[in-house]
Write a protein that holds these residues in place. Structure first.
Motif, PDB file in Angstrom:
ATOM      1  N   LEU A  72       0.823  -1.208   0.000  1.00 36.34           N
ATOM      2  CA  LEU A  72       0.000   0.000   0.000  1.00 36.34           C
ATOM      3  C   LEU A  72       0.862   1.265   0.000  1.00 36.34           C
ATOM      4  O   LEU A  72       0.570   2.233  -0.715  1.00 36.34           O
ATOM      5  CB  LEU A  72      -0.929   0.005   1.222  1.00 36.34           C
ATOM      6  N   SER A  73       1.896   1.265   0.807  1.00 34.49           N
ATOM      7  CA  SER A  73       2.752   2.454   0.912  1.00 34.49           C
ATOM      8  C   SER A  73       3.518   2.731  -0.379  1.00 34.49           C
ATOM      9  O   SER A  73       3.922   3.871  -0.630  1.00 34.49           O
ATOM     10  CB  SER A  73       3.734   2.306   2.076  1.00 34.49           C
ATOM     11  N   ASP A  74       3.716   1.709  -1.200  1.00 34.97           N
ATOM     12  CA  ASP A  74       4.431   1.886  -2.471  1.00 34.97           C
ATOM     13  C   ASP A  74       3.546   2.509  -3.553  1.00 34.97           C
ATOM     14  O   ASP A  74       4.054   2.925  -4.601  1.00 34.97           O
ATOM     15  CB  ASP A  74       4.970   0.537  -2.981  1.00 34.97           C
ATOM     16  N   ILE A 137      -6.100  -3.653  -4.851  1.00 35.17           N
ATOM     17  CA  ILE A 137      -6.037  -3.911  -3.409  1.00 35.17           C
ATOM     18  C   ILE A 137      -6.944  -5.077  -3.028  1.00 35.17           C
ATOM     19  O   ILE A 137      -6.571  -5.962  -2.250  1.00 35.17           O
ATOM     20  CB  ILE A 137      -6.431  -2.649  -2.614  1.00 35.17           C
ATOM     21  N   ALA A 138      -8.153  -5.078  -3.577  1.00 33.92           N
ATOM     22  CA  ALA A 138      -9.123  -6.138  -3.241  1.00 33.92           C
ATOM     23  C   ALA A 138      -8.618  -7.513  -3.650  1.00 33.92           C
ATOM     24  O   ALA A 138      -8.982  -8.526  -3.031  1.00 33.92           O
ATOM     25  CB  ALA A 138     -10.458  -5.836  -3.917  1.00 33.92           C
ATOM     26  N   HIS A 145     -11.916  -6.951   2.515  1.00 36.32           N
ATOM     27  CA  HIS A 145     -12.864  -6.015   1.912  1.00 36.32           C
ATOM     28  C   HIS A 145     -12.217  -4.634   1.822  1.00 36.32           C
ATOM     29  O   HIS A 145     -11.404  -4.258   2.670  1.00 36.32           O
ATOM     30  CB  HIS A 145     -14.146  -5.942   2.752  1.00 36.32           C
ATOM     31  N   VAL A 146     -12.585  -3.887   0.784  1.00 40.31           N
ATOM     32  CA  VAL A 146     -12.106  -2.509   0.619  1.00 40.31           C
ATOM     33  C   VAL A 146     -13.312  -1.580   0.600  1.00 40.31           C
ATOM     34  O   VAL A 146     -14.198  -1.704  -0.257  1.00 40.31           O
ATOM     35  CB  VAL A 146     -11.298  -2.343  -0.680  1.00 40.31           C
ATOM     36  N   GLY A 147     -13.364  -0.680   1.576  1.00 42.43           N
ATOM     37  CA  GLY A 147     -14.467   0.278   1.650  1.00 42.43           C
ATOM     38  C   GLY A 147     -14.031   1.633   1.131  1.00 42.43           C
ATOM     39  O   GLY A 147     -13.022   2.191   1.600  1.00 42.43           O
TER      40      GLY A 147
END
Length: 293
Positions: A72-74, A137-138, A145-147
């Motif tokens: 995620l940070s990349d 991401i999902a 889960h991605v909200g």
């Protein structure tokens, strides 16, 4: 003798009026540029306040969670990541107010999931990019889960886009009007000396010889105007900072310095350029036409 003094006074007054006019226009442009910078900063902050929640599967190891966090940070769209455990969420007072009793008594366990609260950058306004980002991401292993508040984000980006468009149109219109006013001011100042220019032409003065004193005067006028405008601008910024500190925090010192430098350089360039254009008009004008202008 009196006529000479009257002529000198008129020339001096014309120089002062022209200098003050240029300084006020530069000050107005700098002030509007400063406010536009602050407004753009607010717009970027608003766009960058959008968050998405990445919920993780139960039972992830520390290394698996760290791997997801690194992924995620990349990403270029991510500006900040905060990890929240399900126990931290369950202890939140606002969350507890939603239940009349302890939900553990009913469910027997904490139903929440560990998650990453991901703050996005202003680049998230591109719908295709953000959709591809969420799909990626999902699909990651360990992500449950991605909200993402898609409707709210769309409204925010749409509003910010309209604000930017209005600011750009307003700034562009003001710049155009200001340049026209400056051009007319400088042209009128040279117009008052058209007979002197014509007399110098009749006695055989070269074009450069005629232009030189006017250019020296216009450059000094541009420097003085820029300094006056910069001084007024600094006083205004200081006053605003004392009464409304938030404005200064929105537009940083570097941008203020850039505006000051633009005022000084702009005063010289504008004064010099418009002087050259106006001089060329009167120098190239035929002597029998100068009385008709």
């Amino acid at each position: 003798m009196k006529d000479d003094k009257r002529l000198k006074r008129k020339v001096r007054n014309s120089y002062i009026v022209s200098t003050v006019s240029i300084a006020l226009v530069l000050f107005l442009l700098g002030s509007v540029g400063y406010l536009m910078t602050a407004a753009m900063a607010v717009a970027d902050t608003l766009q960058s306040s959008i968050q998405l929640c990445v919920e993780l599967d139960n039972g992830l190891t520390e290394s698996e969670r760290a791997h997801i966090e690194k992924r995620l940070s990349d990403e270029e769209l991510v500006s900040r990541i905060v990890f929240s455990t399900k126990d931290d969420k369950a202890d939140d007072e606002e969350f507890r107010k939603m239940f009349e009793s302890e939900y553990e008594e009913i469910l027997g366990e904490n139903p929440l999931l560990d998650s990453f609260e991901v703050t996005l950058t202003s680049q998230s306004e591109d719908k295709e990019i953000i959709d591809a980002f969420i799909r990626g991401i999902a699909a990651m292993k360990g992500v449950a889960h991605v909200g993402y508040p898609a409707v709210m984000a769309e409204k925010v980006h749409s509003t910010v886009g309209k604000i930017r468009l209005v600011l750009l149109l307003f700034g562009g219109s003001l710049l155009l009007i200001s340049l026209i006013l400056l051009n007319n001011t400088i042209r009128l100042a040279i117009f008052s000396k058209r007979y002197i220019i014509n007399t110098m032409k009749l006695v055989g003065a070269t074009k450069w010889f005629i232009m030189k004193p006017f250019l020296v005067s216009s450059l000094s006028q541009g420097i003085v105007s820029g300094l006056i405008a910069a001084t007024l601008f600094l006083m205004t910024v200081y006053g605003l900072n004392e009464s409304i500190p938030e404005i200064m925090s929105m537009a940083d010192i570097e941008k203020v310095g850039l505006i000051l430098g633009t005022m000084l350089v702009g005063g010289v360039l504008i004064s010099g350029l418009f002087t050259v254009v106006s001089l060329n008009k009167f120098i190239n004008m035929q002597s029998n036409k100068i009385y008709l202008y």
